[in-house]
Design a protein around this motif. Structure first.
Motif, PDB file in Angstrom:
ATOM      1  N   UNK A 148      -1.182  11.721   0.814  1.00  0.00           N
ATOM      2  CA  UNK A 148      -0.428  10.666  -0.018  1.00  0.00           C
ATOM      3  C   UNK A 148       1.066  10.985   0.000  1.00  0.00           C
ATOM      4  N   UNK A 149       1.261  12.258  -0.328  1.00  0.00           N
ATOM      5  CA  UNK A 149       2.711  12.728  -0.279  1.00  0.00           C
ATOM      6  C   UNK A 149       3.506  12.699   0.993  1.00  0.00           C
ATOM      7  N   UNK A 150       2.612  13.180   1.981  1.00  0.00           N
ATOM      8  CA  UNK A 150       3.221  13.015   3.248  1.00  0.00           C
ATOM      9  C   UNK A 150       3.456  11.918   3.875  1.00  0.00           C
ATOM     10  N   UNK A 151       2.380  10.783   3.494  1.00  0.00           N
ATOM     11  CA  UNK A 151       2.681   9.678   4.049  1.00  0.00           C
ATOM     12  C   UNK A 151       3.944   8.819   3.134  1.00  0.00           C
ATOM     13  N   UNK A 152       4.185   9.439   2.160  1.00  0.00           N
ATOM     14  CA  UNK A 152       5.254   8.687   1.491  1.00  0.00           C
ATOM     15  C   UNK A 152       6.619   9.341   2.240  1.00  0.00           C
ATOM     16  N   UNK A 153       6.539  10.552   2.297  1.00  0.00           N
ATOM     17  CA  UNK A 153       7.903  10.896   3.206  1.00  0.00           C
ATOM     18  C   UNK A 153       7.971  10.141   4.572  1.00  0.00           C
ATOM     19  N   UNK A 154       6.667  10.125   5.401  1.00  0.00           N
ATOM     20  CA  UNK A 154       6.990   9.413   6.560  1.00  0.00           C
ATOM     21  C   UNK A 154       7.392   7.938   6.243  1.00  0.00           C
ATOM     22  N   UNK A 155       6.927   7.346   5.327  1.00  0.00           N
ATOM     23  CA  UNK A 155       7.751   5.920   4.999  1.00  0.00           C
ATOM     24  C   UNK A 155       9.256   6.070   4.467  1.00  0.00           C
ATOM     25  N   UNK A 156       9.361   7.027   3.830  1.00  0.00           N
ATOM     26  CA  UNK A 156      11.153   7.252   3.501  1.00  0.00           C
ATOM     27  C   UNK A 156      11.669   7.409   4.858  1.00  0.00           C
ATOM     28  N   UNK A 157      11.121   8.211   5.783  1.00  0.00           N
ATOM     29  CA  UNK A 157      11.861   8.359   7.193  1.00  0.00           C
ATOM     30  C   UNK A 157      11.961   7.352   7.816  1.00  0.00           C
ATOM     31  N   UNK A 158      10.725   6.470   8.194  1.00  0.00           N
ATOM     32  CA  UNK A 158      10.601   5.366   9.032  1.00  0.00           C
ATOM     33  C   UNK A 158      11.275   4.112   8.638  1.00  0.00           C
ATOM     34  N   UNK A 159      10.868   3.846   7.394  1.00  0.00           N
ATOM     35  CA  UNK A 159      11.369   2.400   6.741  1.00  0.00           C
ATOM     36  C   UNK A 159      12.658   2.598   6.165  1.00  0.00           C
ATOM     37  N   UNK A 160      13.092   3.764   5.466  1.00  0.00           N
ATOM     38  CA  UNK A 160      14.276   4.028   4.741  1.00  0.00           C
ATOM     39  C   UNK A 160      15.425   4.602   5.534  1.00  0.00           C
ATOM     40  N   UNK A 161      15.048   5.181   6.609  1.00  0.00           N
ATOM     41  CA  UNK A 161      16.089   5.701   7.574  1.00  0.00           C
ATOM     42  C   UNK A 161      16.550   7.303   7.133  1.00  0.00           C
ATOM     43  N   UNK A 162      15.623   8.044   5.958  1.00  0.00           N
ATOM     44  CA  UNK A 162      16.057   8.982   5.596  1.00  0.00           C
ATOM     45  C   UNK A 162      15.695  10.192   6.558  1.00  0.00           C
ATOM     46  N   UNK A 163      16.723  11.044   6.710  1.00  0.00           N
ATOM     47  CA  UNK A 163      16.690  12.251   7.716  1.00  0.00           C
ATOM     48  C   UNK A 163      15.861  13.260   6.807  1.00  0.00           C
ATOM     49  N   UNK A 164      14.722  13.704   7.250  1.00  0.00           N
ATOM     50  CA  UNK A 164      14.199  14.862   6.418  1.00  0.00           C
ATOM     51  C   UNK A 164      13.901  16.257   7.163  1.00  0.00           C
ATOM     52  N   UNK A 165      14.249  17.214   6.521  1.00  0.00           N
ATOM     53  CA  UNK A 165      14.021  18.523   6.756  1.00  0.00           C
ATOM     54  C   UNK A 165      12.898  19.367   5.718  1.00  0.00           C
ATOM     55  N   UNK A 166      11.643  19.477   6.381  1.00  0.00           N
ATOM     56  CA  UNK A 166      10.686  19.879   5.328  1.00  0.00           C
ATOM     57  C   UNK A 166      10.190  21.197   5.760  1.00  0.00           C
ATOM     58  N   UNK A 167      10.182  22.325   4.770  1.00  0.00           N
ATOM     59  CA  UNK A 167       9.396  23.559   5.302  1.00  0.00           C
ATOM     60  C   UNK A 167       8.150  23.195   4.897  1.00  0.00           C
ATOM     61  N   UNK A 168       7.253  23.835   5.778  1.00  0.00           N
ATOM     62  CA  UNK A 168       5.531  23.897   5.352  1.00  0.00           C
ATOM     63  C   UNK A 168       5.029  24.879   6.034  1.00  0.00           C
ATOM     64  N   UNK A 169       3.794  25.202   5.370  1.00  0.00           N
ATOM     65  CA  UNK A 169       2.706  26.292   6.014  1.00  0.00           C
ATOM     66  C   UNK A 169       1.751  25.483   6.573  1.00  0.00           C
ATOM     67  N   UNK A 170       1.604  24.044   6.331  1.00  0.00           N
ATOM     68  CA  UNK A 170       0.305  23.273   6.573  1.00  0.00           C
ATOM     69  C   UNK A 170       0.727  22.626   7.834  1.00  0.00           C
ATOM     70  N   UNK A 171      -0.201  22.905   9.004  1.00  0.00           N
ATOM     71  CA  UNK A 171      -0.267  22.285  10.156  1.00  0.00           C
ATOM     72  C   UNK A 171      -0.501  20.764  10.054  1.00  0.00           C
ATOM     73  N   UNK A 172      -1.050  20.385   9.009  1.00  0.00           N
ATOM     74  CA  UNK A 172      -1.447  18.854   8.859  1.00  0.00           C
ATOM     75  C   UNK A 172      -0.056  18.106   8.276  1.00  0.00           C
TER      76      UNK A 172
END
Ligand SMILES: Nc1ncnc2c1ncn2[C@@H]1O[C@H](COP(=O)(O)OP(=O)(O)OP(=O)(O)O)[C@@H](O)[C@H]1O
Ligand SMILES: [Mg+2]
Length: 235
Positions: free
Chosen positions: A188-212
């Motif tokens: 759910x959090x990842x989908x929200x970040x995707x929304x903020x990127x695609x729909x609101x034009x935010x540039x996102x840099x995300x550190x993660x260990x999770x391949x998903x």
């Protein structure tokens, strides 16, 4: 997406050098790191523990400066700014999402989200309107007065995201934003970040260990031995 047009990259690191003094010894993390990220990208950064992912995010956030090299964001040389200029720049241009939310337990959800706005010349009414708008956006309408300690991890991270976007920054930096969450809440959090990127034009840099998690990004970079290896480009 890479910067093949003539627009300069939004984030542009050249020859970044960074190390830490441990006792009498200087340990080098980056000896000459380059990185270019275009505005509007959603970049995932992966890499082994200790490879310097958080060190890099802290430099992008202006929390810590490089020892050498050039660090530009939005055309501004962060490496040449003093500490107070960097904090002012940060307050206006970026939001940060943490693994463990970093919410203040004695404040309600709305009060946590409102915090970054206290630095701005806004009326209490304007602050309340903006706070309610972002809480609504992250699916927490009606929970303004709830305390974060009574919320699930996923809900706390939504508050964390609301706080990160309440000043409407162009850039979101996320350090393991789903590292403390179960799969469903993480998605759910990842989908929200995707929304903020695609729909609101935010540039996102995300550190993660999770391949998903990396799958939600438009580009994944693997940090290894102080350098980036590109893993996969989304079509
Ligand atoms: N303030 C500091 N002082 C000394 N050494 C540090 C400091 N911060 C980080 N380091 C060291 O620098 C290296 C990189 O640390 P960093 O936290 O950036 O790694 P990371 O990739 O984020 O790791 P993790 O996946 O475990 O979060 C590690 O060896 C760490 O011990
Ligand atoms: Mg880290």
């Amino acid at each position: 997406m890479t910067d093949t047009n003539d627009q300069p990259p939004y984030i542009d690191l050249k020859g970044i050098r960074k190390g830490y003094r441990i006792g009498a010894e200087m340990v080098s993390i980056f000896s000459s790191l380059d990185l270019a990220i275009a505005g509007g990208e959603f970049v995932a950064i992966m890499g082994p523990s200790g490879s310097g992912k958080s060190t890099l995010l802290n430099m992008l956030a202006g929390i810590d400066g490089p020892d050498g090299g050039q660090l530009r964001i939005g055309g501004k040389r962060l490496d040449q700014m003093g500490e107070s200029a960097r904090s002012a720049w940060r307050a206006h241009n970026m939001g940060i999402v943490f693994q463990f939310y970093n919410l203040l337990p004695m404040l309600t959800a709305a009060e946590n989200v409102e915090l970054p706005l206290l630095l701005k010349p806004l009326s209490a009414r304007e602050r309340r309107i903006r706070t309610e708008k972002v809480l609504d956006l992250v699916g927490l309408a009606g929970r303004e007065k709830q305390y974060p300690t009574l919320m699930s991890g996923g809900q706390q991270q939504r508050v964390g995201i609301a706080r990160a976007i309440v000043s409407d920054p162009g850039l979101l930096l996320c350090d393991e934003p789903t590292g403390d969450l179960d799969r469903k809440s993480a998605d759910e959090i990842l989908a929200m970040l995707g929304f903020l990127n695609k729909e609101m034009g935010k540039t996102i840099v995300m550190v993660t260990h999770d391949p998903q998690a990396a799958r939600h990004a438009s580009r994944t970079l693997h940090l290894d031995k102080g350098e980036f290896v590109e893993e996969r480009s989304a079509a």
